[in-house]
Design a protein around this motif. Structure first.
Motif, PDB file in Angstrom:
ATOM      1  N   LEU A 195     -46.235  61.200  44.724  1.00 27.25           N
ATOM      2  CA  LEU A 195     -47.157  60.104  44.415  1.00 27.25           C
ATOM      3  C   LEU A 195     -48.540  60.689  44.189  1.00 27.25           C
ATOM      4  N   LYS A 196     -49.061  60.496  42.987  1.00 27.15           N
ATOM      5  CA  LYS A 196     -50.333  61.098  42.593  1.00 27.15           C
ATOM      6  C   LYS A 196     -51.345  60.019  42.224  1.00 27.15           C
ATOM      7  N   LYS A 197     -52.551  60.160  42.771  1.00 34.06           N
ATOM      8  CA  LYS A 197     -53.641  59.250  42.402  1.00 34.06           C
ATOM      9  C   LYS A 197     -54.299  59.785  41.139  1.00 34.06           C
ATOM     10  N   GLU A 198     -54.358  58.947  40.124  1.00 39.67           N
ATOM     11  CA  GLU A 198     -54.970  59.324  38.848  1.00 39.67           C
ATOM     12  C   GLU A 198     -56.477  59.095  38.916  1.00 39.67           C
ATOM     13  N   THR A 199     -57.224  59.676  37.985  1.00 37.52           N
ATOM     14  CA  THR A 199     -58.683  59.561  37.985  1.00 37.52           C
ATOM     15  C   THR A 199     -59.153  58.131  37.760  1.00 37.52           C
ATOM     16  N   ASP A 200     -58.309  57.294  37.122  1.00 39.75           N
ATOM     17  CA  ASP A 200     -58.706  55.899  36.877  1.00 39.75           C
ATOM     18  C   ASP A 200     -58.342  54.971  38.040  1.00 39.75           C
ATOM     19  N   GLY A 201     -57.833  55.538  39.164  1.00 36.32           N
ATOM     20  CA  GLY A 201     -57.500  54.741  40.334  1.00 36.32           C
ATOM     21  C   GLY A 201     -56.074  54.222  40.377  1.00 36.32           C
ATOM     22  N   THR A 202     -55.299  54.464  39.325  1.00 33.92           N
ATOM     23  CA  THR A 202     -53.890  54.076  39.336  1.00 33.92           C
ATOM     24  C   THR A 202     -53.069  55.179  40.002  1.00 33.92           C
ATOM     25  N   TYR A 203     -51.796  54.923  40.206  1.00 33.59           N
ATOM     26  CA  TYR A 203     -50.913  55.885  40.867  1.00 33.59           C
ATOM     27  C   TYR A 203     -49.679  56.141  40.019  1.00 33.59           C
ATOM     28  N   THR A 204     -49.244  57.401  40.006  1.00 31.01           N
ATOM     29  CA  THR A 204     -48.033  57.799  39.309  1.00 31.01           C
ATOM     30  C   THR A 204     -47.014  58.249  40.347  1.00 31.01           C
ATOM     31  N   ALA A 205     -45.808  57.674  40.286  1.00 32.91           N
ATOM     32  CA  ALA A 205     -44.733  58.016  41.220  1.00 32.91           C
ATOM     33  C   ALA A 205     -43.573  58.630  40.441  1.00 32.91           C
ATOM     34  N   LEU A 206     -43.212  59.865  40.810  1.00 30.89           N
ATOM     35  CA  LEU A 206     -42.122  60.570  40.144  1.00 30.89           C
ATOM     36  C   LEU A 206     -41.022  60.906  41.141  1.00 30.89           C
ATOM     37  N   LEU A 207     -39.771  60.664  40.752  1.00 29.20           N
ATOM     38  CA  LEU A 207     -38.633  61.049  41.565  1.00 29.20           C
ATOM     39  C   LEU A 207     -38.463  62.561  41.429  1.00 29.20           C
ATOM     40  N   LEU A 208     -38.504  63.271  42.544  1.00 26.85           N
ATOM     41  CA  LEU A 208     -38.456  64.734  42.498  1.00 26.85           C
ATOM     42  C   LEU A 208     -37.009  65.235  42.519  1.00 26.85           C
ATOM     43  N   ARG A 209     -36.272  64.827  41.488  1.00 27.63           N
ATOM     44  CA  ARG A 209     -34.883  65.232  41.285  1.00 27.63           C
ATOM     45  C   ARG A 209     -34.779  65.904  39.925  1.00 27.63           C
ATOM     46  N   CYS A 210     -34.334  67.151  39.919  1.00 23.37           N
ATOM     47  CA  CYS A 210     -34.201  67.882  38.661  1.00 23.37           C
ATOM     48  C   CYS A 210     -33.252  67.134  37.737  1.00 23.37           C
ATOM     49  N   THR A 211     -33.648  66.959  36.494  1.00 25.19           N
ATOM     50  CA  THR A 211     -32.837  66.233  35.527  1.00 25.19           C
ATOM     51  C   THR A 211     -31.728  67.104  34.945  1.00 25.19           C
ATOM     52  N   HIS A 212     -31.676  68.357  35.332  1.00 26.84           N
ATOM     53  CA  HIS A 212     -30.615  69.251  34.871  1.00 26.84           C
ATOM     54  C   HIS A 212     -29.437  69.271  35.838  1.00 26.84           C
ATOM     55  N   ALA A 213     -29.715  69.465  37.134  1.00 27.32           N
ATOM     56  CA  ALA A 213     -28.616  69.647  38.098  1.00 27.32           C
ATOM     57  C   ALA A 213     -28.791  68.810  39.367  1.00 27.32           C
ATOM     58  N   ASP A 214     -29.605  67.761  39.309  1.00 25.72           N
ATOM     59  CA  ASP A 214     -29.802  66.868  40.451  1.00 25.72           C
ATOM     60  C   ASP A 214     -30.206  67.586  41.729  1.00 25.72           C
ATOM     61  N   ASN A 215     -31.026  68.606  41.627  1.00 20.55           N
ATOM     62  CA  ASN A 215     -31.511  69.355  42.787  1.00 20.55           C
ATOM     63  C   ASN A 215     -32.894  68.840  43.185  1.00 20.55           C
ATOM     64  N   GLN A 216     -33.193  68.847  44.487  1.00 26.04           N
ATOM     65  CA  GLN A 216     -34.521  68.460  44.991  1.00 26.04           C
ATOM     66  C   GLN A 216     -35.576  69.406  44.412  1.00 26.04           C
ATOM     67  N   LEU A 217     -36.665  68.863  43.913  1.00 26.18           N
ATOM     68  CA  LEU A 217     -37.749  69.674  43.362  1.00 26.18           C
ATOM     69  C   LEU A 217     -38.788  69.963  44.431  1.00 26.18           C
ATOM     70  N   THR A 218     -39.495  71.067  44.232  1.00 28.27           N
ATOM     71  CA  THR A 218     -40.555  71.474  45.143  1.00 28.27           C
ATOM     72  C   THR A 218     -41.891  71.361  44.424  1.00 28.27           C
ATOM     73  N   PRO A 219     -42.858  70.650  45.004  1.00 27.84           N
ATOM     74  CA  PRO A 219     -44.189  70.604  44.395  1.00 27.84           C
ATOM     75  C   PRO A 219     -44.811  71.995  44.378  1.00 27.84           C
ATOM     76  N   SER A 220     -45.483  72.313  43.281  1.00 33.58           N
ATOM     77  CA  SER A 220     -46.215  73.576  43.159  1.00 33.58           C
ATOM     78  C   SER A 220     -47.596  73.264  42.609  1.00 33.58           C
ATOM     79  N   GLY A 221     -48.417  74.258  42.441  1.00 37.98           N
ATOM     80  CA  GLY A 221     -49.783  74.037  41.977  1.00 37.98           C
ATOM     81  C   GLY A 221     -49.878  73.333  40.639  1.00 37.98           C
ATOM     82  N   ASN A 222     -48.939  73.612  39.728  1.00 32.67           N
ATOM     83  CA  ASN A 222     -49.009  73.048  38.380  1.00 32.67           C
ATOM     84  C   ASN A 222     -48.032  71.907  38.135  1.00 32.67           C
ATOM     85  N   GLY A 223     -47.243  71.544  39.129  1.00 30.64           N
ATOM     86  CA  GLY A 223     -46.253  70.495  38.936  1.00 30.64           C
ATOM     87  C   GLY A 223     -45.131  70.626  39.941  1.00 30.64           C
TER      88      GLY A 223
END
Length: 140
Positions: free
Chosen positions: A70-98
């Motif tokens: 869940l990321k707060k955008e500069t305009d005050g809205t929020y973006t929610a992304l499911l952290l599931r790889c779309t290739h092999a359904d593996n849990q994703l790990t947040p990193s500096g760039n994504g």
């Protein structure tokens, strides 16, 4: 130096170096904010107050295998992304760039777009809204 002493000292050195590497990697894991939340009526509610000092929060919905970024955008809205790889359904790990997948190396940017395959589809994005100082993530 005899052979036995050499092997003993070498093993001690390897264990010390390995322990230092493990301790360093564990220390970096503890810096990521995690918020555990319940799911009610296919919605997850997160207090807006969590974003006073940060613009990103890792959400662990109860009984959902994958986390939500869940990321707060500069305009005050929020973006929610499911952290599931779309290739092999593996849990994703947040990193500096994504986000990154440890299974086959796919990476995604902070907007959920694929930056490196083998994944070809972007991450699932959930709609969000703010009601009474609560960020509501609609899972349906």
């Amino acid at each position: 130096m005899d052979r036995r002493k050499f092997i003993s000292q070498s093993c001690t050195m390897c264990v010390a170096i390995g322990a230092g590497m493990v301790a360093g990697s564990l220390a970096s894991c503890s810096t990521l904010p995690v918020y555990k939340a319940a799911i009610a009526d296919k919605k997850v509610s997160v207090p807006e107050a969590l974003f006073v000092t940060t613009d990103f929060q890792l959400i662990q919905p109860k009984n959902l295998y994958y986390n939500i970024g869940l990321k707060k955008e500069t305009d005050g809205t929020y973006t929610a992304l499911l952290l599931r790889c779309t290739h092999a359904d593996n849990q994703l790990t947040p990193s500096g760039n994504g986000y990154s997948c440890s299974l086959h190396g796919s990476t995604f940017n902070k907007e959920g777009q694929v930056t490196k395959g083998p994944a070809q589809r972007p991450l699932k994005k959930y709609p969000t809204e703010i009601i009474s100082n609560q960020i509501i993530i609609n899972l349906s």
